[in-house]
Structure formats: C-alpha cells, structure tokens
Design an enzyme around this catalytic site. Structure first.
Site, short mmCIF file in Angstrom:
data_model
loop_
_atom_site.label_atom_id
_atom_site.label_comp_id
_atom_site.label_asym_id
_atom_site.label_seq_id
_atom_site.Cartn_x
_atom_site.Cartn_y
_atom_site.Cartn_z
N GLY A 38 0.79 -1.23 0.00
CA GLY A 38 0.00 0.00 0.00
C GLY A 38 0.82 1.27 0.00
N CYS A 247 -27.63 -9.71 -16.08
CA CYS A 247 -27.07 -9.26 -17.35
C CYS A 247 -28.05 -9.58 -18.49
CB CYS A 247 -25.74 -9.98 -17.60
SG CYS A 247 -25.12 -9.82 -19.29
N CYS A 250 -26.24 -12.57 -20.80
CA CYS A 250 -25.89 -13.91 -20.32
C CYS A 250 -26.63 -14.27 -19.05
CB CYS A 250 -24.38 -14.03 -20.10
SG CYS A 250 -23.79 -13.17 -18.64
N CYS A 272 -22.99 -7.37 -18.76
CA CYS A 272 -21.75 -7.56 -18.02
C CYS A 272 -20.70 -6.57 -18.51
CB CYS A 272 -21.18 -8.96 -18.26
SG CYS A 272 -22.07 -10.28 -17.48
N CYS A 278 -18.85 -12.63 -19.89
CA CYS A 278 -20.16 -12.69 -20.52
C CYS A 278 -20.14 -13.67 -21.69
CB CYS A 278 -20.54 -11.31 -21.00
SG CYS A 278 -22.29 -11.10 -21.34
#
Lengths: 309, 262
Positions: A38, A247, A250, A272, A278
């Site tokens: 970080g 979605c 899909c 998606c 997808c």
C-alpha cells in the site's frame, strides 16, 4: 506469426519497449512496493509513446515484469475490445511479440483500466492497474509534503471527513469508485478508479496486484492474500453496488453491469462489464432476457432507477 | 482524567528567543502558565507577540530557549523534543489554536459538522451518529443553529466562522488553547458577543488560554494575567487589572492612555 512480431524480430525495439536499465529500476520500485503493501513508491517514470492518461504507469509496470513466456490480457472497463485495451495490446504485441488473450484464465498478466475480472484470479497471475491519481488524500490535502507526512504518521482522520461529508450530503456513502481502502492495517490506498463493487475482490486476492501511475510517478502493490479493508463508519458499513436485474445477454447475477443505450427513445440494456466473462457464459448456454434480439419490442423505456442503485 | 496537581504549572517557558536573521522576533521570554489561567500577551504590531505565540504552539521553532508542557500523564516534556507524531496528537487533542482569520483554522470546503467532527475522527471515532450528535451539541454551545450543520463555512458570517472555529478546537476537550487576535476583524457588537461566549466557555471548561491581542479591552475582559511586549521584550507583567489600572512602565502607560474613551 504476424507482421508486428516480425518487426520485433528485426530488433527495432528492445523486448517490451523499455531498455533493461529502466526495467531494473521499475522492478526495484515494484519489489519495494510489495515489501510495504500500500505504500506509494516513487519511481523515475519514463515518457511512453502514448499520452498520459492512457495507462503509461500500467504499461511501464507490465513492461518491467513481462517475460517471453507470458500471456497478456488487456482490459479497459472490463472489456477486451475497446480503444485503450486494443491499443495497449497492440503495443505489446509489437514491441514484445508475446502471446495475448481475451481469456481471463489463460492470461499470466492482466493489465486493467479500472475493472477486476469477475472470474477469481489465481496465484499464477499478476493484475496490473493503471492509476491516474495514486494519492487517496489528494483532493482533501493538496500538499504532497503534507500527505506524505500523513501517511508516515498514519494520520488518516481526513479520509473519514470525506466519508462523513458523503453521508451528511447524500444520506449514504456516495463514493462509488476509487473507494479508499486500508491495506494490511497500515496504509490508506486508492485502489485506482475501480468501481467499489470490486473492492471485496482486492481483499486477500490470490493474485499479486501492482498499481502504476505514470504521470504521478508512483508504484504501489498489494501482495497475494493481503488484508484490504474498505473504510467506513460503524453505523454506515461499506456496501457494494447491487443490480436488480441480471445481465441482459448472459443472465449473470451479482456481477458489475454496464448500461448500453439502444435507441433515442430511452431504450437501454444492462450487460456484463466483463466482456470475456459474458461471452464464456453465453458459450456455456446461459441466456439473458435480451440475448436473442436486443432491439425486440418491450425492452425500451426502462427508467434508470429500476436497475441501477 | 488528568493527574495534574493544581499547583503544578501546565506550561513553562524558559528564555525563549527567536531571531529572524539579525532582527529580533522575541527575546528572552520566560513565564509559567497554570491550569485554568488565561494569559494575555498585548503590544503593538511588530512587538513579537505573534512570534512568541507561534513558538509556544510549536508552529515556529525558537532560536534559543526551552518550552515545557505537562502532558496528560503528568510528565513535563520539552515541546521541541517530542516526535512529530506526539506533537500532532497533542495539537489535535490537548491543544487548540484559534486563528485571527477563521479561514486559516477551518476547512472551508467541508460542512460545519465535518469541521467540528474532524478532530474526533482523527483520534479514531468511527461512529457517524455519535460524531454528528457531538458536532450538533458543540454548534449549539457556540450558538450556531442546528440546521446549519451541513452548510459550508463559506456561507457563514465572520462571527459565525469564528465561533465554528472555536467549537472545532474545543470538541476534544483540550486543556490549553492558543488564540491569535480571536476578535480581530469583527465588528464591535459581534466582538462583544464572541467575548461573552469565550469567557463563559473558558470558565466552564477550566481552560488555560494564551491569547494574543492588541485590544486591551479583550485582555481586560478575558485574562487573569497580562504580559506587555515591546520590540520583542516583555516589559511589564502582572495581574490584568493591576497592570491596566496602574501601569508602571511608560510604554504601558502610553498604551493604556491611548484607548479611546467614548
């Protein structure tokens, strides 16, 4: 073998564009970043043959870690075939002659502009983020000297002032992307402008995450299986976006969806954002409500609040 | 809670000197400040009173001399030997600093509630509801309406900003507050109201205060003790009423007699 690979063999570029000394410099920064999860490591960012904002940081990180045997996936907002992804993929095909792919599971290195693939990543993969502004405190404290001091002293009260303001003004934490996280209980980090939907994936991810900011000349990292906590209040816990429809193509649920405008009469669909995910689902036979013919009647005119929250 | 004995000084200043190159900011200033005491530093512009205040509040390192402060655990610590982290913690918990220009002491682009809550969040409070109710309570104590809690200080009048700045400083129950001309730039009626408020808060909370002012009326109303500065030197010190009623030094006499009697 295509034309671009031949150009590579003619020796016009060093492997992956950067010279070896530069790659060593970047690798040192990456190693330091991994050692201090970080922490933003300054590095001597080079000018790249693309404008700032196109992912010059991510490209340098990828160039530094790329090997001949690697397979590269390049995504832009989850999609493999939009401008940024296509250009950067072409860049590495031309300068490194390595294999590229659209498939998440096949790739060893995935460079992304702001999305994390829906399919869980593995220990054998590296996720490289393109970062515009690495400093999470920047918009609250403009002085670099001061923000560095705040990181050094773990003086992060200001970050909560921003979240407080969100709740006071909107009734909930309205930050939806670049949502600040605390890495390994120490450094507050900006996970690049990924939607906060992806924040839980960063936590204890199996793959190594590298973040490169070219213009701001910073590299930071989250090693595999590192604790990453999204900042919040006790009475306003961190939440990700939810979608009340699957979605359109899909039928996937619990994935991040993009809005696609279909016509000029308010017709729209939600699909998606991860195009590879997808396509794979559709190949497996999953079909969403709009898969057959997106322009069919009865789909237009949804109000946006029906789906996105 | 504090384990300080009431007879122990809170702040001890030993021969603090600050030079700006060859010029003198303040010279050989020594004094003790006791808990609950309000000390006024008066003098004309350029007399070194703000320099001294900045040295005391660790905003400006003195060229020579030492400043010791009694921490909450009762130990006496030299302020300039604290680590940066300790100093910052001190400044946002045990101390307050009220600037003349409220914009210097406030975050102008976040709401009043966030301004008051910032110190609480900095010391680790993570409950929005509690932070907000504390902020609301403090706004009430400095006479700012509850419905202004989500407004930016930019939309506040000068007097309100100054009161907001005071609330922001007092929310962590500090023991020592530095004030630099807190009533400067405010019109007379607003000044009077602010002084009233300050006097009440200081008495209620038992604050120690070092207040810098060129306004002798402010010193008279707020302070127990007064230090008169000129050319960087402390030329006279004593109980406020005593010094103002019966000034010993010619300069102090001049200063006192120059107040307009209306």
């Amino acid at each position: 073998m295509n034309d671009t690979a031949q150009i590579f063999e003619q020796g016009e570029y060093n492997f992956a564009y950067l010279d070896e000394q530069t790659k060593r410099m970047i690798r040192r920064a990456i190693l330091k970043g991994i050692a201090i999860p970080g922490y933003q490591v300054p590095f001597a960012s080079r000018e790249m043959p693309m404008p700032y904002g196109w992912g010059t940081g991510g490209v340098q990180v990828t160039a530094a870690i790329l090997g001949q045997a690697d397979c590269l996936k390049m995504i832009d907002q989850g999609s493999d075939d939009t401008t940024n992804a296509v250009s950067l993929r072409g860049f590495f095909e031309k300068t490194a002659g390595i294999r590229t792919t659209f498939e998440t599971s096949e790739a060893t290195i995935i460079q992304t502009r702001h999305r994390i693939p829906e399919k869980p990543l593995t220990e054998d993969q590296v996720l490289v983020f393109q970062v515009p502004i690495p400093e999470p405190l920047r918009f609250l404290e403009p002085r670099e000297t001061e923000t560095r001091k705040m990181h050094a002293l773990e003086d992060y009260g200001l970050m909560h002032v921003k979240l407080y303001e969100d709740i006071a003004k909107n009734g909930h934490i309205a930050t939806t992307y670049a949502y600040p996280v605390k890495v390994n209980d120490r450094y507050v980090m900006d996970p690049s402008p990924t939607p906060k939907f992806d924040n839980p994936k960063i936590d204890r991810m199996a793959a190594l995450q590298l973040y490169g900011a070219g213009r701001e000349k910073r590299i930071y990292a989250v090693p595999p299986y590192t604790k990453v906590k999204s900042l919040d209040f006790e009475d306003y816990p961190f939440e990700i976006q939810t979608f009340d429809k699957p979605c359109g193509l899909c039928g996937a649920e619990n994935v991040y969806l993009d809005e696609v405008i279909l016509d000029d009469r308010g017709g729209r669909m939600f699909v998606c954002s991860d195009s590879d995910y997808c396509e794979e689902r559709r190949a497996d036979g999953h079909l969403g409500p709009m898969a057959a013919d997106p322009t069919m009647a009865g789909i237009g005119g949804h109000k946006p609040e029906e789906t996105a929250q | 809670m504090s384990v300080t004995h009431p007879e122990d000084p809170l702040l001890q200043v030993h021969k603090v000197t600050r030079y700006y190159g060859d010029r003198v900011g303040c010279l050989d200033v020594s004094f003790d400040l006791w808990p609950g005491e309000v000390l006024a530093i008066v003098g004309e512009s350029g007399s070194g009173k703000t320099t001294l205040l900045n040295c005391l509040s660790t905003r400006l390192a003195p060229t020579a001399g030492a400043i010791e402060y009694r921490m909450r655990d009762g130990s006496m610590r030299n302020l300039y030997q604290l680590t940066e982290a300790e100093r910052r913690l001190l400044m946002r918990t045990d101390w307050g600093f009220v600037h003349q220009n409220a914009a210097d002491g406030l975050r102008m682009n976040v709401s009043a509630g966030a301004n008051v809550g910032e110190r609480l969040m900095a010391v680790g409070q993570r409950h929005y509801g509690n932070i907000r109710s504390t902020a609301d309570d403090w706004l009430g104590r400095v006479e700012i309406e509850s419905d202004r809690i989500d407004d930016d200080p930019r939309s506040f009048s000068g007097g309100m900003r100054q009161r907001l700045q005071i609330a922001r400083n007092l929310v962590t129950a500090p023991r020592l507050v530095f004030m630099d001309e807190p009533t400067g730039g405010l019109d007379v009626s607003v000044q009077a109201r602010l002084l009233d408020l300050l006097r009440r808060l200081v008495a209620d909370l038992g604050l120690s205060v070092v207040i810098v002012t060129h306004d002798l009326a402010v010193a008279r109303l707020l302070s127990h003790r007064i230090m008169v500065m000129r050319h960087g030197n402390v030329i006279e010190t004593g109980l406020t009423d005593q010094v103002l009623d019966d000034p010993r030094e010619p300069y102090t006499q001049l200063l006192v007699s120059s107040i307009l009697q209306v």
